[in-house]
Design an enzyme around this catalytic site. Structure first.
Site, PDB file in Angstrom:
ATOM      1  N   GLY A 170      30.647   8.399   4.437  1.00  0.00           N
ATOM      2  CA  GLY A 170      30.567   8.881   3.162  1.00  0.00           C
ATOM      3  C   GLY A 170      31.994   8.956   2.655  1.00  0.00           C
ATOM      4  O   GLY A 170      32.917   8.145   3.052  1.00  0.00           O
ATOM      5  N   ASN A 171      32.358   9.775   1.827  1.00  0.00           N
ATOM      6  CA  ASN A 171      33.824   9.984   1.180  1.00  0.00           C
ATOM      7  C   ASN A 171      33.997  11.455   0.740  1.00  0.00           C
ATOM      8  O   ASN A 171      32.963  12.294   0.900  1.00  0.00           O
ATOM      9  CB  ASN A 171      33.965   8.754   0.265  1.00  0.00           C
TER      10      ASN A 171
END
Ligand code: CTP
Length: 222
Positions: free
Chosen positions: A21-22
């Protein structure tokens, strides 16, 4: 006026407990959804995983997704009928080539993951954009901001691109404030100094409304 907004990160699963993810929080996209709704628009907010509650106004429908593929499907379903598209999501460019059905166990000293490219939601939808539709993209750059953003604007069919620079203090992921530069197709550059994301959202909505001509006008009742 109908507005489609993508917001937040995407999570790309690796196994039942892990994902790539980020750090996107979705704040900017949610603030834009609220600002468009306040201007009288009907909004579909396609959101990746965030800690934010669904926006309250009844004119905002929030669609929760996890992966880029799910975000593409949800946005694609709304794109045709939306007058304005805002791509504020930080979509993962790649996903694990295979999703393990069981938790991946620790074994060797190194682990190599194979990643495959995700669909570019903005660029793919951009190919079927009609001339009267208006698209806004975001770019997060660390070097050559204007040149990279200009390239993205043309490649993805945006009418405006909002540039975040990670070099600016108080801007970007996780902050309540943002400082952006907006670029249009003619190459004009507008600078929005540091301000709250909610204030910036209202300013960006005003800019979009001034640039796009909805068939009957926002809030005109007809
Ligand atoms: N975007 C998208 N789908 C993707 C990647 C990006 O819709 N798979 C959208 C973002 O929401 C944003 C714009 O495209 O509006 C620019 O995203 P960015 O990640 O900066 O561009 P990339 O094409 O991924 O370029 P790079 O990562 O090489 O800078």
């Amino acid at each position: 006026m109908r507005v489609l907004i993508t917001a937040g990160p995407t999570y790309e699963p690796l196994d039942p407990v892990r994902f790539l993810g980020n750090r996107s929080t979705g704040k900017m996209g949610y603030a834009l959804a609220e600002a468009f709704a306040a201007a009288g628009a009907t909004v579909t907010l396609v959101s990746g995983p965030t800690n934010l509650p669904d926006p309250i106004p009844a004119t905002i429908v929030t669609v929760r997704v996890e992966t880029a593929a799910q975000m593409f499907a949800a946005a694609g379903a709304e794109a045709e009928t939306a007058d304005v598209w805002v791509f504020a999501a930080a979509v993962a460019d790649y996903r694990p080539a295979a999703v393990a059905t069981e938790k991946i166990k620790k074994s060797g000293e190194t682990l190599t993951l194979e990643l495959v490219k995700n669909v570019d939601i903005a660029a793919t939808l951009g190919q079927r954009k009609r001339p009267e539709q208006f698209a806004v993209g975001f770019a997060l750059e660390t070097t050559n901001e204007l040149a990279h953003a200009q390239d993205k604007l043309h490649r993805k069919g945006f009418d405006l691109i909002v540039i975040n620079s990670l070099r600016d203090a108080g801007a970007g992921f996780g902050h309540d404030t943002n400082q952006v530069t907006v670029l249009d197709r003619a190459g004009a550059v507008l600078n929005f100094g540091l301000r709250k994301k909610t204030d910036l959202a209202a300013d960006l909505v005003a800019l979009v409304l001034a640039r796009c001509q909805p068939p009957s006008g926002v809030g005109s009742g007809g």
